[in-house]
Design a protein around this motif. Structure first.
Motif, PDB file in Angstrom:
ATOM      1  N   ARG A 351       0.807  -1.217   0.000  1.00 43.38           N
ATOM      2  CA  ARG A 351       0.000   0.000   0.000  1.00 43.38           C
ATOM      3  C   ARG A 351       0.838   1.264   0.000  1.00 43.38           C
ATOM      4  O   ARG A 351       0.436   2.277  -0.589  1.00 43.38           O
ATOM      5  CB  ARG A 351      -0.966   0.007   1.190  1.00 43.38           C
ATOM      6  N   LEU A 354       1.627   1.791  -3.543  1.00 43.06           N
ATOM      7  CA  LEU A 354       0.420   2.110  -4.310  1.00 43.06           C
ATOM      8  C   LEU A 354       0.018   3.563  -4.107  1.00 43.06           C
ATOM      9  O   LEU A 354      -0.239   4.294  -5.072  1.00 43.06           O
ATOM     10  CB  LEU A 354      -0.717   1.178  -3.878  1.00 43.06           C
ATOM     11  N   GLY A 357       2.676   5.888  -5.573  1.00 46.21           N
ATOM     12  CA  GLY A 357       2.602   5.854  -7.029  1.00 46.21           C
ATOM     13  C   GLY A 357       1.420   6.632  -7.560  1.00 46.21           C
ATOM     14  O   GLY A 357       1.531   7.338  -8.573  1.00 46.21           O
ATOM     15  N   ASP A 372       6.784   2.786  -8.740  1.00 49.45           N
ATOM     16  CA  ASP A 372       6.097   2.469  -7.493  1.00 49.45           C
ATOM     17  C   ASP A 372       4.919   1.522  -7.722  1.00 49.45           C
ATOM     18  O   ASP A 372       4.700   0.572  -6.955  1.00 49.45           O
ATOM     19  CB  ASP A 372       5.590   3.745  -6.828  1.00 49.45           C
ATOM     20  N   LEU A 373       4.146   1.775  -8.746  1.00 49.21           N
ATOM     21  CA  LEU A 373       2.960   0.954  -8.999  1.00 49.21           C
ATOM     22  C   LEU A 373       3.346  -0.467  -9.387  1.00 49.21           C
ATOM     23  O   LEU A 373       2.681  -1.431  -8.975  1.00 49.21           O
ATOM     24  CB  LEU A 373       2.094   1.606 -10.074  1.00 49.21           C
ATOM     25  N   ASN A 374       4.403  -0.618 -10.157  1.00 47.99           N
ATOM     26  CA  ASN A 374       4.849  -1.968 -10.504  1.00 47.99           C
ATOM     27  C   ASN A 374       5.360  -2.705  -9.273  1.00 47.99           C
ATOM     28  O   ASN A 374       5.162  -3.916  -9.135  1.00 47.99           O
ATOM     29  CB  ASN A 374       5.934  -1.909 -11.579  1.00 47.99           C
ATOM     30  N   SER A 376       4.237  -2.243  -6.256  1.00 49.92           N
ATOM     31  CA  SER A 376       3.047  -2.621  -5.494  1.00 49.92           C
ATOM     32  C   SER A 376       2.409  -3.878  -6.089  1.00 49.92           C
ATOM     33  O   SER A 376       1.918  -4.741  -5.355  1.00 49.92           O
ATOM     34  CB  SER A 376       2.033  -1.476  -5.444  1.00 49.92           C
ATOM     35  N   LEU A 377       2.431  -4.009  -7.418  1.00 45.96           N
ATOM     36  CA  LEU A 377       1.880  -5.202  -8.063  1.00 45.96           C
ATOM     37  C   LEU A 377       2.693  -6.445  -7.724  1.00 45.96           C
ATOM     38  O   LEU A 377       2.136  -7.547  -7.621  1.00 45.96           O
ATOM     39  CB  LEU A 377       1.841  -5.027  -9.584  1.00 45.96           C
ATOM     40  N   ASP A 384      -6.461  -1.266  -8.386  1.00 52.02           N
ATOM     41  CA  ASP A 384      -6.070   0.140  -8.371  1.00 52.02           C
ATOM     42  C   ASP A 384      -4.746   0.361  -9.095  1.00 52.02           C
ATOM     43  O   ASP A 384      -4.606   1.305  -9.893  1.00 52.02           O
ATOM     44  CB  ASP A 384      -5.954   0.637  -6.933  1.00 52.02           C
ATOM     45  N   ALA A 385      -3.749  -0.483  -8.818  1.00 51.16           N
ATOM     46  CA  ALA A 385      -2.443  -0.321  -9.463  1.00 51.16           C
ATOM     47  C   ALA A 385      -2.547  -0.567 -10.959  1.00 51.16           C
ATOM     48  O   ALA A 385      -1.977   0.185 -11.766  1.00 51.16           O
ATOM     49  CB  ALA A 385      -1.420  -1.265  -8.839  1.00 51.16           C
ATOM     50  N   HIS A 386      -3.271  -1.595 -11.353  1.00 51.91           N
ATOM     51  CA  HIS A 386      -3.426  -1.883 -12.782  1.00 51.91           C
ATOM     52  C   HIS A 386      -4.148  -0.730 -13.488  1.00 51.91           C
ATOM     53  O   HIS A 386      -3.782  -0.340 -14.608  1.00 51.91           O
ATOM     54  CB  HIS A 386      -4.197  -3.188 -12.987  1.00 51.91           C
ATOM     55  N   HIS A 405      -3.565  -3.756 -18.799  1.00 52.37           N
ATOM     56  CA  HIS A 405      -3.784  -3.329 -17.417  1.00 52.37           C
ATOM     57  C   HIS A 405      -5.272  -3.159 -17.119  1.00 52.37           C
ATOM     58  O   HIS A 405      -5.740  -3.565 -16.042  1.00 52.37           O
ATOM     59  CB  HIS A 405      -3.046  -2.020 -17.145  1.00 52.37           C
TER      60      HIS A 405
END
Length: 523
Positions: A351, A354, A357, A372-374, A376-377, A384-386, A405
């Protein structure tokens, strides 16, 4: 038997596409109870499910508790002491989760977790042994695997069913294979499974040198708290492990059979768990801050985050709350600094990445946001990240990546999932209208072939073109005409389009097929 085998295959493709299902259906002996039972899932598959779901499941429940490593080492020592006398040798693992809700759970294959909040409610090491022994039996006796076999997980995947959530429960965000873990954690055990886990768990306690009578006191506490309807208990342990007077009496009878005596470990437990009690006021302020944030009271949330940090400045969650509150106030630079601190303190919780990001994307830092989002994935696949990565890809001109995504995010039954579904349709429908719009053929009383159109998507479509073809004796389909639907077909609407083809016999219709070959999304 064939139908049951089929649903297991579907579930396991979601868990891990590489799993082999040799010996899908067969009889065996339960290693704990000694009873003969039908087993649809092989041990290899059971172990694989546990390995794949353990990390994302911990992420969904607040992440690992890292502030005082001695607490986790202690729980692991007690757990392994019990695992050593269990009837089934599995690769048992034990974790402490950073969640204030009193709860504990077991995944197939011996992957077990207990919440920080439950440790605060126990009185001694023997009660902890009662909890862990109970969860060990759930794993060893295949209770979780049996839940999969009953189709509980499949139902959750196909219907995208929501799961009960709390402030610190992020399971509603999970997509893909991780969504299966969410359903595993939220399934309730049967009355028989709970009694079985109590019975054999107490045996493990006695064999490991603990006083089994502690399990009786523990259940009496659970019954009292459930009668008082303590909300956090009802949303935690009692949701999947319902207490009852029957369980108390059964445990008391079992304790008499096993004989009193054995360790309680009260002093040792108080010493280890004392550090949790010391930080409890900080986590209480954090929970109140989350509630304030949910009520759109960022000022109050920020004050409570500051109080929590003053009491315990090493906890990353508190800085995450500060970042969220500052974000609601649109104090973006300060929010970013708070998220930076959260990541610095704990770089293993999805989180923090996420939220940072998402903020970086808002501030135009596409490269930082993607990174950052990758990350988190990697920790937990979420809608949310996708969805955010899909938007970044679209703005960067990478249409295939955006579609991919949005496809992942559209699997969530959340507002983000719906937004992703809409974005996906807008992007992909013009190129693949047959994938989103539906058509089938009918015939009216005069013998005229009618094309029945359906638009199940969240967007309207126009310029819909449909080809009508006839199947020949060789199996090929020859196009006999192309038709255009006049006007707009709204979201969720159906319509009929008459053709100029008339059949003398209604039975001839099965030789004809329709295919949507063109459409435009209405903005």
């Amino acid at each position: 038997m064939n139908g049951r085998s089929g649903f297991v295959k579907i579930v396991l493709r979601g868990v891990g596409g590489a799993l082999l299902l040799a010996g899908l259906a067969g009889c065996g002996t339960n290693p704990v109870t000694g009873k003969s039972e039908l087993s649809l899932i092989s041990e290899r598959t059971e172990l694989e499910i546990g390995r794949e779901q353990y990390s994302p499941s911990r992420q969904m429940q607040g992440g690992d508790y890292k502030l005082e490593p001695e607490v986790t080492r202690y729980v692991q020592q007690v757990g392994q002491r019990l695992a050593a006398v269990s009837d089934r040798k599995l690769p048992y693992e034990f974790a402490v989760l950073n969640d204030s809700t009193p709860n504990a759970w077991a995944l197939p294959g011996g992957k077990i977790a207990v919440n920080r909040g439950l440790l605060l409610e126990l009185n001694n090491e023997a009660e902890l042994a009662a909890v862990l022994g109970h969860e060990i039996v759930h794993a060893a006796a295949r209770h979780g695997a049996k839940g999969i076999e009953r189709g509980v997980v499949l139902q959750g995947v196909l219907l995208a069913a929501g799961v009960a959530t709390r402030d610190s429960d992020y399971s509603q965000l999970a997509v893909g294979g991780a969504a299966i873990g969410a359903n595993l954690l939220n399934q309730s055990y049967s009355r028989g499974a709970e009694l079985e886990a109590d019975y054999y768990g107490m045996s493990y306690m006695a064999q490991a040198g603990y006083d089994p009578l502690a399990a009786v006191g523990l259940q009496e506490t659970f019954v009292r708290l459930s009668r008082d309807r303590k909300e956090n208990w009802l949303s935690g342990l009692f949701a999947s492990h319902p207490p009852s007077a029957e369980r108390v009496e059964k445990n008391r009878q079992r304790a008499r059979e096993l004989g009193n005596g054995g360790e309680l470990g009260a002093e040792r437990y108080r010493r280890i768990v004392g550090v949790l009690k010391k930080s409890a006021p900080a986590y209480k302020a954090y929970s109140e801050g989350l509630a304030a944030l949910g009520k759109k009271q960022p000022g109050k949330a920020l004050e409570l985050a500051g109080r929590a940090i003053a009491l315990e400045p090493r906890e990353a969650l508190f800085y995450g709350l500060r970042g969220d509150a500052l974000g609601q106030q649109k104090a973006y630079p300060k929010a970013l600094a708070a998220y930076d601190k959260a990541v610095a303190l704990d770089d293993g919780f999805f989180r923090h990445f996420l939220r940072r990001g998402a903020l970086k994307a808002e501030l135009g830092d596409r490269s930082g946001a993607r990174q950052d989002l990758n990350r988190s994935l990697e920790l937990l696949p979420t809608a949310d990240a996708h969805y955010l990565l899909g938007g970044l890809a679209l703005r960067g001109g990478d249409r295939p990546a955006a579609i991919s995504h949005f496809q992942h995010a559209s699997g969530a039954s959340t507002a983000t999932g719906k937004a992703a579904s809409s974005a996906l349709v807008r992007l992909d429908l013009p190129a693949n209208p047959q994938r989103y719009l539906r058509s089938r053929l009918g015939i009216d009383r005069s013998g005229v072939v009618v094309i029945q159109l359906q638009n199940p998507t969240p967007v309207a479509a126009r310029n819909i073109r449909i080809q009508l073809g006839e199947r020949g004796s060789g199996g090929g389909v020859a196009v006999r005409g192309e038709y255009r639907f006049p006007g707009t077909l709204g979201a969720g609407k159906t319509a009929a389009l008459r053709t100029d083809i008339r059949l003398t016999d209604g039975g001839q219709l099965n030789r004809w097929e329709s295919r949507i070959v063109g459409a435009v999304v209405v903005d």
